[in-house]
Design a protein around this motif. Structure first.
Motif, PDB file in Angstrom:
ATOM      1  N   PRO A   5      45.580   5.610  11.307  1.00  0.00           N
ATOM      2  CA  PRO A   5      44.659   4.991  10.353  1.00  0.00           C
ATOM      3  C   PRO A   5      44.434   5.899   9.152  1.00  0.00           C
ATOM      4  CG  PRO A   5      43.473   5.848  12.238  1.00  0.00           C
ATOM      5  CD  PRO A   5      44.941   6.011  12.533  1.00  0.00           C
ATOM      6  N   ASN A   6      44.003   5.298   8.062  1.00  0.00           N
ATOM      7  CA  ASN A   6      43.783   6.085   6.864  1.00  0.00           C
ATOM      8  C   ASN A   6      42.312   6.170   6.475  1.00  0.00           C
ATOM      9  OD1 ASN A   6      43.407   3.538   5.977  1.00  0.00           O
ATOM     10  ND2 ASN A   6      45.081   3.520   4.515  1.00  0.00           N
ATOM     11  N   ASP A   7      41.419   5.538   7.218  1.00  0.00           N
ATOM     12  CA  ASP A   7      40.005   5.715   6.935  1.00  0.00           C
ATOM     13  C   ASP A   7      39.292   6.185   8.199  1.00  0.00           C
ATOM     14  OD1 ASP A   7      38.298   3.481   8.234  1.00  0.00           O
ATOM     15  OD2 ASP A   7      39.922   2.339   7.303  1.00  0.00           O
ATOM     16  N   ILE A   8      38.240   6.940   8.009  1.00  0.00           N
ATOM     17  CA  ILE A   8      37.586   7.625   9.115  1.00  0.00           C
ATOM     18  C   ILE A   8      36.947   6.661  10.103  1.00  0.00           C
ATOM     19  CG2 ILE A   8      35.398   8.020   7.924  1.00  0.00           C
ATOM     20  CD1 ILE A   8      37.265  10.422  10.309  1.00  0.00           C
ATOM     21  N   LEU A   9      36.385   5.558   9.635  1.00  0.00           N
ATOM     22  CA  LEU A   9      35.767   4.611  10.566  1.00  0.00           C
ATOM     23  C   LEU A   9      36.801   4.014  11.516  1.00  0.00           C
ATOM     24  CD1 LEU A   9      33.217   2.808   8.222  1.00  0.00           C
ATOM     25  CD2 LEU A   9      32.791   4.625   9.891  1.00  0.00           C
ATOM     26  N   HIS A  10      37.950   3.706  10.982  1.00  0.00           N
ATOM     27  CA  HIS A  10      39.031   3.198  11.814  1.00  0.00           C
ATOM     28  C   HIS A  10      39.440   4.275  12.828  1.00  0.00           C
ATOM     29  CE1 HIS A  10      43.215   1.084  11.947  1.00  0.00           C
ATOM     30  NE2 HIS A  10      42.547   0.926  13.040  1.00  0.00           N
ATOM     31  N   TYR A  11      39.501   5.513  12.376  1.00  0.00           N
ATOM     32  CA  TYR A  11      39.885   6.630  13.239  1.00  0.00           C
ATOM     33  C   TYR A  11      38.870   6.835  14.360  1.00  0.00           C
ATOM     34  CZ  TYR A  11      43.340  10.248  13.715  1.00  0.00           C
ATOM     35  OH  TYR A  11      44.405  10.997  14.136  1.00  0.00           O
ATOM     36  N   TYR A  12      37.582   6.780  14.009  1.00  0.00           N
ATOM     37  CA  TYR A  12      36.526   6.866  15.029  1.00  0.00           C
ATOM     38  C   TYR A  12      36.710   5.801  16.098  1.00  0.00           C
ATOM     39  CZ  TYR A  12      33.098   9.876  12.558  1.00  0.00           C
ATOM     40  OH  TYR A  12      32.426  10.896  11.964  1.00  0.00           O
ATOM     41  N   CYS A  39      40.087  15.236  10.003  1.00  0.00           N
ATOM     42  CA  CYS A  39      39.136  15.456   8.920  1.00  0.00           C
ATOM     43  C   CYS A  39      38.333  16.728   9.127  1.00  0.00           C
ATOM     44  CB  CYS A  39      38.197  14.261   8.865  1.00  0.00           C
ATOM     45  SG  CYS A  39      37.037  14.299   7.526  1.00  0.00           S
ATOM     46  N   ASP A  41      35.343  17.144   7.539  1.00  0.00           N
ATOM     47  CA  ASP A  41      33.957  16.809   7.215  1.00  0.00           C
ATOM     48  C   ASP A  41      33.044  17.228   8.358  1.00  0.00           C
ATOM     49  OD1 ASP A  41      31.594  14.847   7.492  1.00  0.00           O
ATOM     50  OD2 ASP A  41      32.222  14.598   5.416  1.00  0.00           O
TER      51      ASP A  41
END
Length: 128
Positions: A5-12, A39, A41
């Motif tokens: 995935p390319n966005d953190i919410l999807h990754y979570y 990430c 962050d």
């Protein structure tokens, strides 16, 4: 994870799903480690290291033999220490310190258990 995935919410979401399906604490920890690798962050790091520590703690409770359990608890404490350094506020610090204190207690390390409980009290005082 099969997808990247390319966005953190999807990754979570993917990491949480993979962790829920894990057959072993090692697989669960591996799922959360992938978020750490994704990430830098601090919110992500706290969440990831905290969950890695929780998964490894489960493993430690199931291990037989002092040597194996001690090595695992060292990994648990390392993950919680990483979470502590990524904590954004007193509540996250207190939560992590409580988990570290519990781990020291399980290890039978009374000195570090007490020192860590004292740090909890210090952070409670700082939060008022």
């Amino acid at each position: 994870m099969p997808q990247q995935p390319n966005d953190i919410l999807h990754y979570y979401r993917l990491a949480s799903q993979q962790a829920a399906l894990a057959q072993t604490p090692e697989e669960e920890a591996a799922a959360y480690r992938q978020v750490v690798n994704f990430c830098e962050d601090s919110r992500v790091m706290f969440w990831s290291y905290n969950n890695i520590g929780d998964a490894l703690l489960k493993k430690g409770r199931s291990l037989l033999g002092f040597k194996a359990a001690s090595k695992n608890y060292a990994e648990v404490l390392h993950s919680y220490d990483q979470a502590l350094h990524s904590a954004r506020d007193a509540a996250e610090k207190i939560s992590t310190l409580n988990k570290m204190a519990q781990t020291y207690r399980l290890m039978g390390d009374k000195e570090n258990w007490i020192k860590t409980e004292e740090k909890v009290i210090e952070n409670l005082a700082d939060s008022f």
